[in-house]
Write a protein that holds these residues in place. Sequence first.
Motif, PDB file in Angstrom:
ATOM      1  N   GLY A   1       0.445  -1.266  -0.108  1.00 22.80           N
ATOM      2  CA  GLY A   1       0.068   0.030   0.089  1.00 22.80           C
ATOM      3  C   GLY A   1       0.928   1.187   0.186  1.00 22.80           C
ATOM      4  N   ALA A   2       1.878   1.130   0.312  1.00 27.32           N
ATOM      5  CA  ALA A   2       2.963   2.248   0.837  1.00 27.32           C
ATOM      6  C   ALA A   2       3.469   2.578  -0.963  1.00 27.32           C
ATOM      7  CB  ALA A   2       3.779   1.794   1.484  1.00 27.32           C
ATOM      8  N   MET A   3       3.169   1.433  -1.779  1.00 26.84           N
ATOM      9  CA  MET A   3       3.166   2.108  -3.357  1.00 26.84           C
ATOM     10  C   MET A   3       2.758   3.501  -3.503  1.00 26.84           C
ATOM     11  SD  MET A   3       4.076  -1.457  -4.831  1.00 26.84           S
ATOM     12  CE  MET A   3       4.370  -1.149  -6.602  1.00 26.84           C
ATOM     13  N   THR A   4       2.821   3.527  -3.001  1.00 24.44           N
ATOM     14  CA  THR A   4       1.534   4.911  -2.917  1.00 24.44           C
ATOM     15  C   THR A   4       2.000   6.391  -3.438  1.00 24.44           C
ATOM     16  OG1 THR A   4      -0.545   4.133  -1.618  1.00 24.44           O
ATOM     17  CG2 THR A   4      -0.550   7.008  -2.058  1.00 24.44           C
ATOM     18  N   LEU A   5       3.594   6.127  -2.583  1.00 23.93           N
ATOM     19  CA  LEU A   5       4.328   7.266  -2.437  1.00 23.93           C
ATOM     20  C   LEU A   5       5.772   6.713  -3.644  1.00 23.93           C
ATOM     21  CD1 LEU A   5       5.593   7.323   1.271  1.00 23.93           C
ATOM     22  CD2 LEU A   5       3.970   9.078   0.132  1.00 23.93           C
ATOM     23  N   VAL A   6       5.665   5.557  -4.368  1.00 28.51           N
ATOM     24  CA  VAL A   6       6.294   5.933  -5.651  1.00 28.51           C
ATOM     25  C   VAL A   6       6.219   6.860  -6.289  1.00 28.51           C
ATOM     26  CG1 VAL A   6       6.913   4.616  -6.451  1.00 28.51           C
ATOM     27  CG2 VAL A   6       6.714   3.725  -4.305  1.00 28.51           C
ATOM     28  N   PRO A   7       6.997   7.473  -6.713  1.00 24.65           N
ATOM     29  CA  PRO A   7       6.552   8.470  -7.837  1.00 24.65           C
ATOM     30  C   PRO A   7       6.945   8.080  -9.470  1.00 24.65           C
ATOM     31  CG  PRO A   7       8.538   9.012  -6.704  1.00 24.65           C
ATOM     32  CD  PRO A   7       8.133   8.438  -6.231  1.00 24.65           C
ATOM     33  N   GLY A   8       6.361   7.645 -10.367  1.00 23.30           N
ATOM     34  CA  GLY A   8       6.471   8.004 -11.542  1.00 23.30           C
ATOM     35  C   GLY A   8       5.998   6.027 -11.664  1.00 23.30           C
ATOM     36  N   TYR A   9       5.688   5.786 -11.339  1.00 25.44           N
ATOM     37  CA  TYR A   9       4.902   4.774 -10.679  1.00 25.44           C
ATOM     38  C   TYR A   9       3.188   4.228 -10.819  1.00 25.44           C
ATOM     39  CZ  TYR A   9       5.144  -0.410  -9.685  1.00 25.44           C
ATOM     40  OH  TYR A   9       4.834  -1.388  -9.891  1.00 25.44           O
ATOM     41  N   PRO A  10       3.074   3.509 -11.598  1.00 23.07           N
ATOM     42  CA  PRO A  10       1.742   3.227 -11.787  1.00 23.07           C
ATOM     43  C   PRO A  10       1.295   2.580 -10.495  1.00 23.07           C
ATOM     44  CG  PRO A  10       2.458   1.219 -13.151  1.00 23.07           C
ATOM     45  CD  PRO A  10       3.946   2.586 -12.753  1.00 23.07           C
TER      46      PRO A  10
END
Lengths: 217, 239
Positions: free
Chosen positions: A24-33
């Motif tokens: 769920g923390a992938m929400t913070l990954v920039p430039g990523y779907p």
Amino acid sequence: MNAMLKKEIRLSSLLLTYLFIGFGAMTLVPGYPILCGTFFITLGIFQSFQSAREANDLVYSALLPVAKRDVVKGKFQFAMLIELLSIALMLLCTLLRMTVLKDAVPYTQNALMNANPFYLACALLIFGLFNAIFVGGYFKTGYKLGKPFVIHCVVTFVVIGAAEALHHFPGLGALNAFGFEHIGLQLALFACGVLLYAALTFVSYKKACADFEKIDL
Amino acid sequence: MNIVEIKDLCKIYPAFRLKNVSFPLEEGKITGFIGRNGAGKTTTIKSMLNLIHTDGGEITYFGIPLKGHEKEIKQRIGYSTGTVSWYPRKTIREIIAVTKTFYPSWDEEACKKYMTLFKLEDGKKPIELSEGMKVKFNLMLALSHRAEVLILDEPTSGLDPFSRDELLDVFLTLKEHGVTILFSTHITSDLEKCADNIVYISGGEIRASSPKDAFMRDFGKPDETLEEVFLRLEKEARV
């Protein structure tokens, strides 16, 4: 917490499923779907279902002094627990991106989807579809996991593709709002996501109860 | 008094049919359920536990139909099958801890007693148990919640002769305490020792359901054992 959900947590689930909530923390990954995080979370739930199947979990549960529909309810409650914990983490990350990180360059110069209430609505839609296609599909046979999971994968990536593409269409730019822009529209979309999640889960739960009653264990 | 009644139970599979299976279980008695492999014993037992969807018939426990009263009936019955392994990588301690939360009638003393009797260690996992020990573990779970009716699907399969004898003594003690037992097996010598009644199934049909003495009188020949009667009946049915 009811006994069946406790049984799901203590006997049927894998540690991996809880660790995958972290996606769920992938929400913070920039430039990523960023919606792809939801797929990994459902993959975690799938792993627990698979492990439980190998442990004769459904027969064990059906032998307990519970109605057969309670066995179905336990599985749905477990999936919902993981999904809602994931949504809580995603909400936290989204709020970070909407407030303290709203002017961060990696996010402002991002061709992909923004983290905003519309993003959370799409995540809820994916979880609702997972409950309908995979969890509900599992109870059609009580043992086939592959087919419903493959269908779920295809549907999820279509939804992710559509959600990523929508804001590029003329007139739909507000879907990709930054910070608190278009907050009325954004919150309305989030409410739609909540309703869709609840409706998909409830309808598939009812159908799964009817299907599970008919199958032979 | 009949504590369990099975009436006209039907189940249709593509290659097998359970045909109007009917028999009672008498309160406080041990009923041996005999039949060769594939005769319909497990299908009948699974129907009695609502694990399979039947095509007809009625099952009642304590005068209450199973349909619609599954939850309350399952509180009062226990089930054990041969060597199925539940949660092979969880410890016995964990499985017991979860299982007992479903039974308000869980008997901690009985659980400890059977753990000791069966020499089960709660730190072990089902995957670490031999086939015979798995049977004992399943039985321990079934015996620890004061079940009034025990349904046992081949409970002695995989057990050594000493353990089998020990287990049959446990069944006789339970019977003295008023527990009703249905005990499916193809090891008919077990039934010689402990069964009061015999239900004999062949080709999906009940061929006999009667007290053991009456069964021997009606179907047996002088000096035949139960096993010999059973073998002869099966041979005759094939002709």
